[in-house]
Design an enzyme around this catalytic site. Structure first.
Site, PDB file in Angstrom:
ATOM      1  N   ALA A  64       0.856  -1.180   0.000  1.00 34.06           N
ATOM      2  CA  ALA A  64       0.000   0.000   0.000  1.00 34.06           C
ATOM      3  C   ALA A  64       0.896   1.236   0.000  1.00 34.06           C
ATOM      4  CB  ALA A  64      -0.907  -0.020   1.228  1.00 34.06           C
ATOM      5  N   GLY A 109       0.437  -5.008   0.993  1.00 31.74           N
ATOM      6  CA  GLY A 109      -0.782  -5.155   0.193  1.00 31.74           C
ATOM      7  C   GLY A 109      -0.541  -5.908  -1.113  1.00 31.74           C
ATOM      8  N   GLU A 112      -0.548  -9.473  -0.238  1.00 27.26           N
ATOM      9  CA  GLU A 112      -1.922  -9.896   0.084  1.00 27.26           C
ATOM     10  C   GLU A 112      -2.749 -10.163  -1.175  1.00 27.26           C
ATOM     11  OE1 GLU A 112      -2.552  -6.525   2.699  1.00 27.26           O
ATOM     12  OE2 GLU A 112      -2.775  -7.905   4.390  1.00 27.26           O
ATOM     13  N   GLU A 132       4.415  -4.870   7.498  1.00 27.13           N
ATOM     14  CA  GLU A 132       3.619  -3.802   8.128  1.00 27.13           C
ATOM     15  C   GLU A 132       4.116  -3.405   9.516  1.00 27.13           C
ATOM     16  OE1 GLU A 132       2.444  -6.162   6.220  1.00 27.13           O
ATOM     17  OE2 GLU A 132       0.888  -5.328   4.908  1.00 27.13           O
TER      18      GLU A 132
HETATM   19  C1  HXC Z   1       4.956   4.358  -1.624  1.00 28.95           C
HETATM   20  C2  HXC Z   1       6.824   3.369  -2.472  1.00 28.95           C
HETATM   21  C3  HXC Z   1       6.501   2.150  -1.828  1.00 28.95           C
HETATM   22  C4  HXC Z   1       5.289   2.103  -1.071  1.00 28.95           C
HETATM   23  C5  HXC Z   1       8.345   1.880  -2.890  1.00 28.95           C
HETATM   24  N1  HXC Z   1       7.980   3.152  -3.118  1.00 28.95           N
HETATM   25  N2  HXC Z   1       7.475   1.261  -2.114  1.00 28.95           N
HETATM   26  N3  HXC Z   1       6.041   4.444  -2.376  1.00 28.95           N
HETATM   27  N4  HXC Z   1       4.572   3.226  -1.004  1.00 28.95           N
HETATM   28  N5  HXC Z   1       4.888   0.986  -0.481  1.00 28.95           N
HETATM   29  C6  HXC Z   1       8.662   4.164  -3.909  1.00 28.95           C
HETATM   30  C7  HXC Z   1       9.876   4.746  -3.186  1.00 28.95           C
HETATM   31  O1  HXC Z   1       9.475   5.755  -2.292  1.00 28.95           O
HETATM   32  C8  HXC Z   1      10.672   5.273  -4.350  1.00 28.95           C
HETATM   33  O2  HXC Z   1      10.089   6.489  -4.787  1.00 28.95           O
HETATM   34  C9  HXC Z   1      10.425   4.266  -5.453  1.00 28.95           C
HETATM   35  O3  HXC Z   1       9.201   3.573  -5.081  1.00 28.95           O
HETATM   36  C10 HXC Z   1      11.516   3.205  -5.554  1.00 28.95           C
HETATM   37  O4  HXC Z   1      11.707   2.645  -4.258  1.00 28.95           O
HETATM   38  P1  HXC Z   1      13.136   2.550  -3.515  1.00 28.95           P
HETATM   39  O5  HXC Z   1      12.852   2.394  -2.068  1.00 28.95           O
HETATM   40  O6  HXC Z   1      14.023   3.684  -3.938  1.00 28.95           O
HETATM   41  O7  HXC Z   1      13.698   1.206  -4.142  1.00 28.95           O
HETATM   42  P2  HXC Z   1      14.687   0.162  -3.465  1.00 28.95           P
HETATM   43  O8  HXC Z   1      15.772   0.853  -2.700  1.00 28.95           O
HETATM   44  O9  HXC Z   1      15.088  -0.784  -4.566  1.00 28.95           O
HETATM   45  O10 HXC Z   1      13.795  -0.627  -2.390  1.00 28.95           O
HETATM   46  C11 HXC Z   1      12.702  -1.398  -2.823  1.00 28.95           C
HETATM   47  C12 HXC Z   1      11.823  -1.773  -1.608  1.00 28.95           C
HETATM   48  C13 HXC Z   1      11.487  -0.508  -0.804  1.00 28.95           C
HETATM   49  C14 HXC Z   1      12.572  -2.776  -0.720  1.00 28.95           C
HETATM   50  C15 HXC Z   1      10.559  -2.455  -2.154  1.00 28.95           C
HETATM   51  O11 HXC Z   1      10.976   0.470  -1.710  1.00 28.95           O
HETATM   52  C16 HXC Z   1      10.475  -0.712   0.284  1.00 28.95           C
HETATM   53  O12 HXC Z   1      10.801  -1.241   1.343  1.00 28.95           O
HETATM   54  N6  HXC Z   1       9.229  -0.245   0.047  1.00 28.95           N
HETATM   55  C17 HXC Z   1       8.185  -0.288   1.077  1.00 28.95           C
HETATM   56  C18 HXC Z   1       7.659  -1.667   1.253  1.00 28.95           C
HETATM   57  C19 HXC Z   1       6.600  -1.760   2.343  1.00 28.95           C
HETATM   58  O13 HXC Z   1       6.894  -1.442   3.517  1.00 28.95           O
HETATM   59  N7  HXC Z   1       5.404  -2.169   1.941  1.00 28.95           N
HETATM   60  C20 HXC Z   1       4.298  -2.353   2.882  1.00 28.95           C
HETATM   61  C21 HXC Z   1       3.431  -1.136   2.920  1.00 28.95           C
HETATM   62  S1  HXC Z   1       2.174  -1.338   4.130  1.00 28.95           S
HETATM   63  P3  HXC Z   1      10.996   7.783  -5.164  1.00 28.95           P
HETATM   64  O14 HXC Z   1       9.982   8.825  -5.516  1.00 28.95           O
HETATM   65  O15 HXC Z   1      11.842   8.090  -3.965  1.00 28.95           O
HETATM   66  O16 HXC Z   1      11.832   7.314  -6.343  1.00 28.95           O
HETATM   67  C22 HXC Z   1       0.941  -2.185   3.400  1.00 28.95           C
HETATM   68  C23 HXC Z   1      -0.322  -2.316   4.236  1.00 28.95           C
HETATM   69  C24 HXC Z   1      -1.464  -2.914   3.483  1.00 28.95           C
HETATM   70  O17 HXC Z   1       1.026  -2.656   2.325  1.00 28.95           O
HETATM   71  C25 HXC Z   1      -2.750  -2.735   4.203  1.00 28.95           C
HETATM   72  C26 HXC Z   1      -3.239  -1.350   4.322  1.00 28.95           C
HETATM   73  C27 HXC Z   1      -4.639  -1.165   4.748  1.00 28.95           C
END
Ligand code: HXC
Length: 258
Positions: A64, A109, A112, A132
């Site tokens: 998400a 997400g 999921e 999360e």
């Molecule tokens: C918003 C995201 C994102 C996310 C990546 N990006 N994941 N933006 N939400 N979940 C964006 C980054 O900000 C970045 O934007 C670009 O994508 C590339 O990501 P990087 O981090 O620079 O890439 P990298 O270093 O290769 O790392 C990849 C990664 C990391 C390991 C996947 O991006 C990461 O950890 N992302 C978050 C993963 C996460 O925590 N997901 C769970 C979310 S909670 P810019 O603009 O800087 O280039 C969830 C809850 C669901 O899903 C239920 C809710 C109700």
């Protein structure tokens, strides 16, 4: 649609989450577009299998959208969770078989959505996680419910409590991924599996999907009753007569999907 691409290839529908600059992060609009697209496909009689994937070669979906969630209050979080669940429930319940083609990160997400698909095929670079708790929240798109049903409660709790990523091979060992294939073969592998499933009696496949899904929700005795009822329904179809007559006549069946 801004973030979802739909491609129809005969009996296959390929749904691509297309927001590669954010690694296909799922904001409310992306979820709404997934729901609208699946709702459209649900009523397409000619489509037998849906393949869900992400655009680019790095991510299925990195979860998400954190940039959206960071500003949201409790009610907005709950609304977003509702959207995640609506998308997952559609994937799980729709008449078509759903295959997740996992082409990189499937986190939060994104993971999921794959859990709600009937089958997961992972590219060698796929990575799965429910991270999360590293963000101060918990899975909100069915992760706490579906992961344990697929890989068992102990392993699910470890993954959810640590937020650790696992690679494709580990996902395969756990039974999370059905197959692991080289990245460049991912879509063709999914297409071939989709076509094989599509060649079967599709109403029977749907009845089987319904019966197996029931096994996760009701006890064995009632599940067995449900199986009997669904098998009875299968016996009432054209395809049951055609499938058996074709077998006995040593010819290929001509299924009509009813
Ligand atoms: C918003 C995201 C994102 C996310 C990546 N990006 N994941 N933006 N939400 N979940 C964006 C980054 O900000 C970045 O934007 C670009 O994508 C590339 O990501 P990087 O981090 O620079 O890439 P990298 O270093 O290769 O790392 C990849 C990664 C990391 C390991 C996947 O991006 C990461 O950890 N992302 C978050 C993963 C996460 O925590 N997901 C769970 C979310 S909670 P810019 O603009 O800087 O280039 C969830 C809850 C669901 O899903 C239920 C809710 C109700």
């Amino acid at each position: 649609m801004e973030f979802i691409k739909l491609t129809l290839e005969e009996e296959l529908a390929i749904v691509t989450i297309d927001r590669p600059k954010s690694l296909n992060a799922l904001n409310s609009q992306v979820y709404q577009e997934i729901i609208a697209t699946l709702g459209q496909i649900k009523d397409m009689d000619e489509i037998k299998v849906v393949i869900l994937t992400g655009s680019g070669d790095k991510a299925f979906a990195a979860g998400a959208d954190i940039a959206q969630m960071v500003h949201e209050d409790a009610m907005a979080g709950r609304r977003l969770s509702g959207l995640c669940h609506d998308a997952a429930n559609l994937l799980e319940g729709m008449r078509q078989v759903t295959i997740a083609a996992v082409n990189g990160f499937a986190l939060g997400g994104g993971c999921e959505l794959t859990l709600a698909c009937d089958i997961r095929i992972a590219a060698e670079n796929a990575r799965f996680a429910l991270p999360e708790v590293t963000l101060g929240i918990i899975p909100g798109g069915g992760g706490t419910q579906r992961l344990s049903r697929i890989i068992g409660v102990g392993r699910a709790k470890e993954l959810i409590f640590t937020g650790d990523q696992i690679d494709a091979q580990e996902a395969y060992r756990m039974g999370l991924a059905n197959h692991v294939v080289p990245k460049e073969e991912l879509m063709d592998t999914c297409r071939a599996l989709g076509k094989k499933i599509a060649s079967r009696a599709s109403y029977a496949v749907f009845l089987a999907k319904t019966a197996v899904n029931s096994s996760l929700e009701i006890d064995l005795k009632n599940g067995a009753e449900r199986e009997k009822d669904l098998l009875g329904l299968a016996f009432a179809t054209h395809d049951k007569r055609e499938g058996m007559e074709a077998f006995l006549a040593r010819r290929a069946p001509d299924f009509k999907d009813f």
